[in-house]
Enzyme design. Structure first.
Site, mmCIF file in Angstrom:
data_model
loop_
_atom_site.group_PDB
_atom_site.id
_atom_site.type_symbol
_atom_site.label_atom_id
_atom_site.label_comp_id
_atom_site.label_asym_id
_atom_site.label_seq_id
_atom_site.Cartn_x
_atom_site.Cartn_y
_atom_site.Cartn_z
ATOM 1 N N ASP A 1 -5.697 -4.600 -0.628
ATOM 2 C CA ASP A 1 -5.781 -3.411 -0.275
ATOM 3 C C ASP A 1 -4.858 -3.021 -0.613
ATOM 4 O O ASP A 1 -3.824 -2.811 0.058
ATOM 5 C CB ASP A 1 -6.506 -4.352 1.117
ATOM 6 C CG ASP A 1 -7.655 -4.621 1.187
ATOM 7 O OD1 ASP A 1 -8.170 -4.977 1.156
ATOM 8 O OD2 ASP A 1 -7.644 -5.693 2.115
ATOM 9 N N GLU B 141 3.282 -4.812 -3.416
ATOM 10 C CA GLU B 141 2.511 -4.807 -1.504
ATOM 11 C C GLU B 141 2.311 -3.466 -1.852
ATOM 12 O O GLU B 141 3.390 -2.273 -2.386
ATOM 13 C CB GLU B 141 3.697 -5.173 -0.814
ATOM 14 C CG GLU B 141 3.216 -6.079 -0.078
ATOM 15 C CD GLU B 141 2.185 -5.767 0.548
ATOM 16 O OE1 GLU B 141 1.375 -5.334 1.028
ATOM 17 O OE2 GLU B 141 1.234 -7.005 1.246
ATOM 18 N N ASP C 203 -0.832 -8.770 -3.667
ATOM 19 C CA ASP C 203 -1.854 -7.835 -3.017
ATOM 20 C C ASP C 203 -2.848 -7.623 -2.940
ATOM 21 O O ASP C 203 -2.971 -7.456 -4.181
ATOM 22 C CB ASP C 203 -0.483 -6.832 -1.586
ATOM 23 C CG ASP C 203 -1.303 -6.387 -0.616
ATOM 24 O OD1 ASP C 203 -2.427 -7.168 0.055
ATOM 25 O OD2 ASP C 203 -1.165 -4.786 -0.337
ATOM 26 N N LYS D 218 -2.093 -1.195 8.302
ATOM 27 C CA LYS D 218 -1.688 -1.894 6.183
ATOM 28 C C LYS D 218 -1.064 -3.153 6.529
ATOM 29 O O LYS D 218 0.295 -3.271 6.622
ATOM 30 C CB LYS D 218 -1.844 -0.224 5.274
ATOM 31 C CG LYS D 218 -2.462 0.604 5.557
ATOM 32 C CD LYS D 218 -1.932 1.641 4.415
ATOM 33 C CE LYS D 218 -2.796 2.473 4.398
ATOM 34 N NZ LYS D 218 -1.422 3.753 3.303
HETATM 35 P P1 B16 Z 1 -9.902 -8.223 7.111
HETATM 36 P P2 B16 Z 1 -4.196 -6.975 2.111
HETATM 37 C C1 B16 Z 1 -5.209 -6.479 4.910
HETATM 38 O O1 B16 Z 1 -5.543 -6.157 3.323
HETATM 39 C C2 B16 Z 1 -5.277 -5.129 4.701
HETATM 40 O O2 B16 Z 1 -4.003 -3.411 4.109
HETATM 41 C C3 B16 Z 1 -5.695 -4.056 6.061
HETATM 42 O O3 B16 Z 1 -5.609 -3.202 6.790
HETATM 43 C C4 B16 Z 1 -6.786 -5.163 7.602
HETATM 44 O O4 B16 Z 1 -6.578 -5.100 8.006
HETATM 45 C C5 B16 Z 1 -6.501 -6.665 6.647
HETATM 46 O O5 B16 Z 1 -6.407 -6.761 5.262
HETATM 47 C C6 B16 Z 1 -7.292 -7.373 7.349
HETATM 48 O O6 B16 Z 1 -8.329 -7.875 6.404
HETATM 49 O O7 B16 Z 1 -10.540 -7.496 8.325
HETATM 50 O O8 B16 Z 1 -10.847 -7.834 5.660
HETATM 51 O O9 B16 Z 1 -9.848 -9.507 6.971
HETATM 52 O O10 B16 Z 1 -3.617 -5.470 2.631
HETATM 53 O O11 B16 Z 1 -2.993 -7.647 2.960
HETATM 54 O O12 B16 Z 1 -4.680 -7.409 0.830
HETATM 55 MG MG MG Z 2 -2.075 -4.221 0.995
#
Ligand code: B16
Ligand code: MG
Length: 214
Positions: free
Chosen positions: A10, A168, A8, A44
């Protein structure tokens, strides 16, 4: 033995989880929806529209489709402002090393982020060349906690689920990894990530040899 590690982004490799939170908080404040870090935990790893729906439901609000799109764009605009100046220094300590360890061991790596901003972000962070594949979240029917993005990675790498390890930071992400039939490493608080097979405080604590010889 494992053949690939599925990361993952973020909250695992870089601290954008905080930037996502700040942008959702700003939107919630404007809408008069009570919102704090505990409420944010459920968002998240959940994709943009799914997160917005959770926030609106939390506030007991319902909006028409056009306003819904506009709200999501506002949030994304603030988020993009926040990550605009991101660079390699914004990687979590140990993130690059973890990716290199996977590569040095002859394993493959995949990025399984729900974020549509992920390809631009890994470029800025200087780690794009360390992934064998980057799964496009728009290409899978269901977001986390559904297993789709992790299953797509396994399919693209031509591996069965039991040869893949998922990493994750979010409960929805851990649920997705498990639904895919994979071993789940949680990054963060063991109480929040109690479903993970193993929890480590940060990516700096990732030791490939702990899993590779399993
Ligand atoms: P976006 P990950 C996720 O990334 C985030 O954890 C989540 O908070 C966010 O809403 C989602 O990506 C969508 O992101 O708006 O930039 O498309 O944790 O799966 O890397
Ligand atoms: Mg994440």
């Amino acid at each position: 033995p494992i053949s690939a590690v599925l990361f993952d982004l973020d909250g695992v490799l870089t601290d954008t989880a905080h930037a996502h939170y700040a942008a959702w908080k700003r939107l919630a404040d404007e809408l008069g929806v009570p919102f704090d870090e505990a409420t944010n935990e459920a968002l998240k790893g959940v994709d943009r529209m799914g997160s917005l729906d959770l926030l609106l439901r939390h506030g007991g609000l319902s909006v028409d489709p056009e306003s819904r799109d506009a709200l999501a764009s506002r949030k994304n605009g603030w988020y993009l402002d926040a990550i605009q100046a991101y660079g390699p220094a914004d990687l979590f300590p140990g993130a690059r090393e973890a990716l290199c360890a996977v590569r040095d061991a002859g394993l493959r790596s995949a990025l399984c982020s729900a974020s549509r901003n992920a390809p631009a972000l890994i470029d800025r962070l200087g780690i794009a060349d360390l992934f064998d594949i980057v799964v496009d979240p728009a290409s899978v029917p269901h977001g986390k906690p559904a297993p789709d993005i992790f299953l797509a990675a396994a399919r693209q790498l031509d591996l069965s689920a039991d040869r893949c390890l998922g990493v994750e930071d979010a409960p929805a992400g851990v649920a997705a990894i498990h639904a895919a039939g994979m071993f789940a490493i949680g990054i963060g608080d063991p109480q929040v990530l109690s479903d993970a097979d193993r929890v480590i405080p940060s990516i700096a604590d990732f030791r490939l040899e702990d899993y590779h010889a399993r």
